[in-house]
Design a protein around this motif. Structure first.
Motif, PDB file in Angstrom:
ATOM      1  N   MET A  26     -51.379-111.208  45.279  1.00 19.76           N
ATOM      2  CA  MET A  26     -51.583-110.120  46.224  1.00 19.76           C
ATOM      3  C   MET A  26     -50.948-108.860  45.643  1.00 19.76           C
ATOM      4  O   MET A  26     -49.766-108.860  45.276  1.00 19.76           O
ATOM      5  CB  MET A  26     -50.929-110.466  47.561  1.00 19.76           C
ATOM      6  N   ALA A  27     -51.734-107.801  45.538  1.00 14.28           N
ATOM      7  CA  ALA A  27     -51.231-106.529  45.027  1.00 14.28           C
ATOM      8  C   ALA A  27     -51.174-105.517  46.161  1.00 14.28           C
ATOM      9  O   ALA A  27     -52.142-105.331  46.890  1.00 14.28           O
ATOM     10  CB  ALA A  27     -52.138-106.012  43.914  1.00 14.28           C
ATOM     11  N   SER A  28     -50.018-104.896  46.306  1.00 14.18           N
ATOM     12  CA  SER A  28     -49.842-103.804  47.258  1.00 14.18           C
ATOM     13  C   SER A  28     -49.540-102.538  46.459  1.00 14.18           C
ATOM     14  O   SER A  28     -49.396-102.574  45.237  1.00 14.18           O
ATOM     15  CB  SER A  28     -48.708-104.129  48.245  1.00 14.18           C
ATOM     16  N   VAL A  29     -49.434-101.408  47.139  1.00 10.26           N
ATOM     17  CA  VAL A  29     -49.180-100.132  46.482  1.00 10.26           C
ATOM     18  C   VAL A  29     -47.732 -99.726  46.775  1.00 10.26           C
ATOM     19  O   VAL A  29     -47.344 -99.592  47.935  1.00 10.26           O
ATOM     20  CB  VAL A  29     -50.151 -99.042  46.982  1.00 10.26           C
ATOM     21  N   GLY A  70     -42.762-104.001  52.963  1.00 10.80           N
ATOM     22  CA  GLY A  70     -42.329-102.598  52.923  1.00 10.80           C
ATOM     23  C   GLY A  70     -43.425-101.690  52.393  1.00 10.80           C
ATOM     24  O   GLY A  70     -43.640-100.598  52.917  1.00 10.80           O
ATOM     25  N   ASN A  71     -44.140-102.150  51.370  1.00  9.43           N
ATOM     26  CA  ASN A  71     -45.236-101.349  50.828  1.00  9.43           C
ATOM     27  C   ASN A  71     -46.337-101.149  51.861  1.00  9.43           C
ATOM     28  O   ASN A  71     -46.912-100.065  51.967  1.00  9.43           O
ATOM     29  CB  ASN A  71     -45.813-102.012  49.574  1.00  9.43           C
ATOM     30  N   PHE A  72     -46.639-102.194  52.637  1.00  6.51           N
ATOM     31  CA  PHE A  72     -47.707-102.091  53.635  1.00  6.51           C
ATOM     32  C   PHE A  72     -47.355-101.124  54.758  1.00  6.51           C
ATOM     33  O   PHE A  72     -48.236-100.541  55.379  1.00  6.51           O
ATOM     34  CB  PHE A  72     -48.054-103.456  54.225  1.00  6.51           C
ATOM     35  N   ARG A  73     -46.095-100.952  55.029  1.00  5.54           N
ATOM     36  CA  ARG A  73     -45.689 -99.993  56.072  1.00  5.54           C
ATOM     37  C   ARG A  73     -46.040 -98.566  55.655  1.00  5.54           C
ATOM     38  O   ARG A  73     -46.278 -97.715  56.490  1.00  5.54           O
ATOM     39  CB  ARG A  73     -44.205-100.097  56.348  1.00  5.54           C
ATOM     40  N   ARG A  74     -46.077 -98.332  54.361  1.00 10.06           N
ATOM     41  CA  ARG A  74     -46.358 -96.992  53.839  1.00 10.06           C
ATOM     42  C   ARG A  74     -47.824 -96.813  53.457  1.00 10.06           C
ATOM     43  O   ARG A  74     -48.389 -95.749  53.599  1.00 10.06           O
ATOM     44  CB  ARG A  74     -45.474 -96.763  52.607  1.00 10.06           C
ATOM     45  N   ASP A  75     -48.431 -97.880  52.944  1.00  9.58           N
ATOM     46  CA  ASP A  75     -49.812 -97.812  52.450  1.00  9.58           C
ATOM     47  C   ASP A  75     -50.443 -99.184  52.683  1.00  9.58           C
ATOM     48  O   ASP A  75     -49.997-100.170  52.113  1.00  9.58           O
ATOM     49  CB  ASP A  75     -49.792 -97.475  50.954  1.00  9.58           C
ATOM     50  N   ASN A  76     -51.465 -99.263  53.525  1.00 15.84           N
ATOM     51  CA  ASN A  76     -52.015-100.564  53.920  1.00 15.84           C
ATOM     52  C   ASN A  76     -53.074-101.120  52.968  1.00 15.84           C
ATOM     53  O   ASN A  76     -53.700-102.120  53.267  1.00 15.84           O
ATOM     54  CB  ASN A  76     -52.563-100.512  55.345  1.00 15.84           C
ATOM     55  N   ARG A  77     -53.241-100.510  51.808  1.00 15.27           N
ATOM     56  CA  ARG A  77     -54.209-101.040  50.848  1.00 15.27           C
ATOM     57  C   ARG A  77     -53.665-102.301  50.187  1.00 15.27           C
ATOM     58  O   ARG A  77     -52.480-102.393  49.891  1.00 15.27           O
ATOM     59  CB  ARG A  77     -54.543-100.003  49.776  1.00 15.27           C
ATOM     60  N   VAL A  78     -54.557-103.261  49.965  1.00 15.53           N
ATOM     61  CA  VAL A  78     -54.178-104.519  49.335  1.00 15.53           C
ATOM     62  C   VAL A  78     -55.343-105.029  48.498  1.00 15.53           C
ATOM     63  O   VAL A  78     -56.503-104.756  48.806  1.00 15.53           O
ATOM     64  CB  VAL A  78     -53.768-105.578  50.393  1.00 15.53           C
ATOM     65  N   ALA A  79     -55.023-105.732  47.418  1.00 17.27           N
ATOM     66  CA  ALA A  79     -56.029-106.413  46.613  1.00 17.27           C
ATOM     67  C   ALA A  79     -55.582-107.861  46.471  1.00 17.27           C
ATOM     68  O   ALA A  79     -54.402-108.133  46.229  1.00 17.27           O
ATOM     69  CB  ALA A  79     -56.170-105.767  45.238  1.00 17.27           C
ATOM     70  N   LEU A  80     -56.509-108.784  46.656  1.00 18.87           N
ATOM     71  CA  LEU A  80     -56.223-110.201  46.491  1.00 18.87           C
ATOM     72  C   LEU A  80     -56.979-110.716  45.277  1.00 18.87           C
ATOM     73  O   LEU A  80     -58.151-110.383  45.092  1.00 18.87           O
ATOM     74  CB  LEU A  80     -56.646-110.992  47.733  1.00 18.87           C
ATOM     75  N   PHE A  81     -56.309-111.490  44.468  1.00 24.36           N
ATOM     76  CA  PHE A  81     -56.912-112.096  43.289  1.00 24.36           C
ATOM     77  C   PHE A  81     -56.965-113.593  43.529  1.00 24.36           C
ATOM     78  O   PHE A  81     -55.921-114.259  43.577  1.00 24.36           O
ATOM     79  CB  PHE A  81     -56.084-111.783  42.039  1.00 24.36           C
ATOM     80  N   LEU A  82     -58.187-114.114  43.712  1.00 22.96           N
ATOM     81  CA  LEU A  82     -58.406-115.541  43.938  1.00 22.96           C
ATOM     82  C   LEU A  82     -59.306-116.041  42.828  1.00 22.96           C
ATOM     83  O   LEU A  82     -60.194-115.326  42.365  1.00 22.96           O
ATOM     84  CB  LEU A  82     -59.087-115.759  45.291  1.00 22.96           C
TER      85      LEU A  82
END
Length: 90
Positions: A26-29, A70-82
């Motif tokens: 899971m990648a967050s910003v 903490g990253n999601f509180r600031r920026d809700n973008r996410v990438a999942l690698f499956l």
């Protein structure tokens, strides 16, 4: 070129693929704008498709840093690698 956009919705095939995984990345910003990548894992099926646009997963305790949260509180973008591992005969 009108019509409803279905690209943000999961198909039954995609849902089945996702729910069969036993891990993903899971990648967050981060606050600096760079990606922060963490591994998530569990028994196959620990990731669930809750509806056509929502995933849920068991979040087992790890290092208790909560960086992604903490990253999601600031920026809700996410990438999942499956992925799927293939065994090639030979």
């Amino acid at each position: 070129m009108g019509g409803e956009d279905f690209n943000g919705r999961l198909s039954a095939a995609e849902a089945g693929f996702i729910q069969a995984r036993d891990s993903f990345y899971m990648a967050s910003v981060s606050e600096t704008g760079w990606p922060y990548v963490q591994h998530r894992g569990g028994a196959a099926g620990f990731v669930r498709v809750l509806d056509k646009q929502t995933l849920g997963f068991a979040d087992y305790s790890g290092n208790r840093q909560y960086v992604s949260l903490g990253n999601f509180r600031r920026d809700n973008r996410v990438a999942l690698f499956l992925w799927i591992t293939l065994t090639v005969p030979g």
